[in-house]
Design a protein around this motif. Structure first.
Motif, mmCIF file in Angstrom:
data_model
loop_
_atom_site.group_PDB
_atom_site.id
_atom_site.type_symbol
_atom_site.label_atom_id
_atom_site.label_comp_id
_atom_site.label_asym_id
_atom_site.label_seq_id
_atom_site.Cartn_x
_atom_site.Cartn_y
_atom_site.Cartn_z
ATOM 1 N N THR A 79 0.690 -0.729 0.140
ATOM 2 C CA THR A 79 -0.310 -0.020 -0.394
ATOM 3 C C THR A 79 0.978 0.957 0.068
ATOM 4 O OG1 THR A 79 -1.632 -1.091 1.361
ATOM 5 C CG2 THR A 79 -1.987 1.171 1.524
ATOM 6 N N THR A 80 1.798 1.339 1.217
ATOM 7 C CA THR A 80 2.688 1.973 0.909
ATOM 8 C C THR A 80 3.390 2.466 -0.738
ATOM 9 O OG1 THR A 80 3.526 2.021 2.875
ATOM 10 C CG2 THR A 80 4.514 3.183 2.114
ATOM 11 N N LEU A 81 3.943 1.460 -1.099
ATOM 12 C CA LEU A 81 4.219 1.116 -1.839
ATOM 13 C C LEU A 81 3.420 2.660 -3.389
ATOM 14 C CD1 LEU A 81 6.994 0.708 -4.153
ATOM 15 C CD2 LEU A 81 6.456 -0.913 -4.322
ATOM 16 N N TYR A 82 2.361 1.964 -3.389
ATOM 17 C CA TYR A 82 1.832 2.836 -3.849
ATOM 18 C C TYR A 82 0.966 4.140 -3.629
ATOM 19 C CZ TYR A 82 -2.656 2.907 -7.122
ATOM 20 O OH TYR A 82 -3.563 4.234 -8.209
ATOM 21 N N VAL A 83 1.090 3.894 -2.619
ATOM 22 C CA VAL A 83 0.834 5.034 -2.491
ATOM 23 C C VAL A 83 2.202 6.206 -2.778
ATOM 24 C CG1 VAL A 83 0.068 6.993 -0.282
ATOM 25 C CG2 VAL A 83 -1.047 5.042 -0.431
ATOM 26 N N ALA A 84 2.937 5.900 -2.843
ATOM 27 C CA ALA A 84 4.879 6.732 -3.057
ATOM 28 C C ALA A 84 4.823 7.695 -4.596
ATOM 29 C CB ALA A 84 5.565 6.227 -2.666
ATOM 30 N N ARG A 85 3.741 5.803 -5.265
ATOM 31 C CA ARG A 85 3.896 5.869 -7.082
ATOM 32 C C ARG A 85 3.289 6.865 -7.219
ATOM 33 N NH1 ARG A 85 4.864 1.354 -11.487
ATOM 34 N NH2 ARG A 85 5.397 2.958 -13.054
ATOM 35 N N ALA A 86 1.877 6.664 -6.823
ATOM 36 C CA ALA A 86 0.843 7.716 -6.563
ATOM 37 C C ALA A 86 0.905 9.502 -6.391
ATOM 38 C CB ALA A 86 -0.617 7.167 -6.527
ATOM 39 N N ASN A 87 1.198 9.316 -5.568
ATOM 40 C CA ASN A 87 2.121 11.610 -5.654
ATOM 41 C C ASN A 87 3.346 11.217 -6.025
ATOM 42 O OD1 ASN A 87 -0.245 10.867 -3.370
ATOM 43 N ND2 ASN A 87 1.250 10.400 -1.546
ATOM 44 N N THR A 88 3.715 10.540 -6.688
ATOM 45 C CA THR A 88 5.334 10.815 -7.912
ATOM 46 C C THR A 88 4.273 11.190 -9.186
ATOM 47 O OG1 THR A 88 6.216 8.460 -7.390
ATOM 48 C CG2 THR A 88 6.649 10.350 -6.081
ATOM 49 N N GLU A 89 4.715 10.131 -9.616
ATOM 50 C CA GLU A 89 4.701 9.946 -11.145
ATOM 51 C C GLU A 89 3.469 9.678 -11.944
ATOM 52 O OE1 GLU A 89 5.170 5.963 -13.998
ATOM 53 O OE2 GLU A 89 5.940 5.589 -12.723
ATOM 54 N N PHE A 90 2.456 8.357 -10.749
ATOM 55 C CA PHE A 90 1.237 9.688 -11.397
ATOM 56 C C PHE A 90 0.798 10.551 -10.757
ATOM 57 C CE2 PHE A 90 0.501 4.466 -10.102
ATOM 58 C CZ PHE A 90 1.185 4.139 -11.185
ATOM 59 N N GLU A 91 0.741 11.345 -10.169
ATOM 60 C CA GLU A 91 0.478 12.968 -9.914
ATOM 61 C C GLU A 91 1.521 13.598 -10.969
ATOM 62 O OE1 GLU A 91 -1.389 16.309 -8.116
ATOM 63 O OE2 GLU A 91 -1.990 13.995 -8.232
ATOM 64 N N ARG A 92 2.499 13.531 -11.544
ATOM 65 C CA ARG A 92 3.131 14.377 -12.270
ATOM 66 C C ARG A 92 2.278 13.761 -13.604
ATOM 67 N NH1 ARG A 92 5.883 12.502 -16.222
ATOM 68 N NH2 ARG A 92 6.753 10.475 -14.668
ATOM 69 N N LEU A 93 1.632 12.716 -14.252
ATOM 70 C CA LEU A 93 1.187 12.350 -15.604
ATOM 71 C C LEU A 93 -0.415 13.428 -14.969
ATOM 72 C CD1 LEU A 93 2.556 9.279 -16.249
ATOM 73 C CD2 LEU A 93 2.603 11.107 -17.703
ATOM 74 N N ASN A 94 -0.486 13.241 -14.044
ATOM 75 C CA ASN A 94 -1.843 14.007 -13.824
ATOM 76 C C ASN A 94 -1.904 15.807 -14.406
ATOM 77 O OD1 ASN A 94 -4.868 13.558 -13.656
ATOM 78 N ND2 ASN A 94 -4.483 14.455 -11.260
ATOM 79 N N GLN A 95 -0.763 16.313 -13.087
ATOM 80 C CA GLN A 95 -0.283 17.594 -13.802
ATOM 81 C C GLN A 95 -0.207 17.705 -15.124
ATOM 82 O OE1 GLN A 95 -1.105 20.014 -11.289
ATOM 83 N NE2 GLN A 95 -1.829 18.466 -10.117
ATOM 84 N N GLN A 96 0.402 17.052 -15.833
ATOM 85 C CA GLN A 96 0.986 17.604 -17.317
ATOM 86 C C GLN A 96 -0.531 17.255 -17.856
ATOM 87 O OE1 GLN A 96 4.016 14.396 -18.366
ATOM 88 N NE2 GLN A 96 5.020 15.607 -16.910
ATOM 89 N N ILE A 97 -1.739 16.551 -16.931
ATOM 90 C CA ILE A 97 -3.006 16.925 -18.288
ATOM 91 C C ILE A 97 -3.275 17.650 -17.847
ATOM 92 C CG2 ILE A 97 -4.940 15.229 -18.359
ATOM 93 C CD1 ILE A 97 -3.179 13.295 -17.765
ATOM 94 N N ILE A 98 -3.481 18.076 -16.980
ATOM 95 C CA ILE A 98 -4.583 19.708 -16.506
ATOM 96 C C ILE A 98 -3.975 20.528 -17.250
ATOM 97 C CG2 ILE A 98 -5.238 21.299 -14.725
ATOM 98 C CD1 ILE A 98 -5.273 17.955 -12.702
#
Length: 102
Positions: A79-98
């Protein structure tokens, strides 16, 4: 207006990358947890003597207890691993889309 934004998001290559990466990662972590958990359940069902082995001579604690606790810790770590990746890589992609939608 919103329908146009939804269509642009769905057509965005970064959105496709985000959903693909997030989905693959979530399935991988789920598969790891399922294999470990159901492996433990299968050992309990078919070879309980393995888990009933005492940790050392005279011990009251069997091998199954720390293994069960390790499975719980593994769930927290995944769970911690998923949250860490969600808060870094996935969030970066999300911000780029926005940013591309502005």
């Amino acid at each position: 207006m919103q329908e146009d934004a939804y269509a642009r998001i769905l057509a965005n290559p970064r959105f496709l990358e985000l959903t693909s990466k997030r989905s693959r990662f979530a399935w991988l972590l789920s598969a790891i947890m399922l294999v470990v958990f159901y492996g433990y359940v299968l050992v309990v069902a078919f070879r309980p003597d393995l888990l009933a082995t005492k940790l050392y001579d005279g011990a009251t604690l069997s091998v199954g207890v720390p293994i069960g606790a390790a499975i719980i810790v593994l769930a927290w770590l995944l769970t911690t691993l998923y949250v860490a990746r969600a808060n870094t890589e996935f969030e970066r992609l999300n911000q780029q889309i926005i940013e591309e939608l502005k």
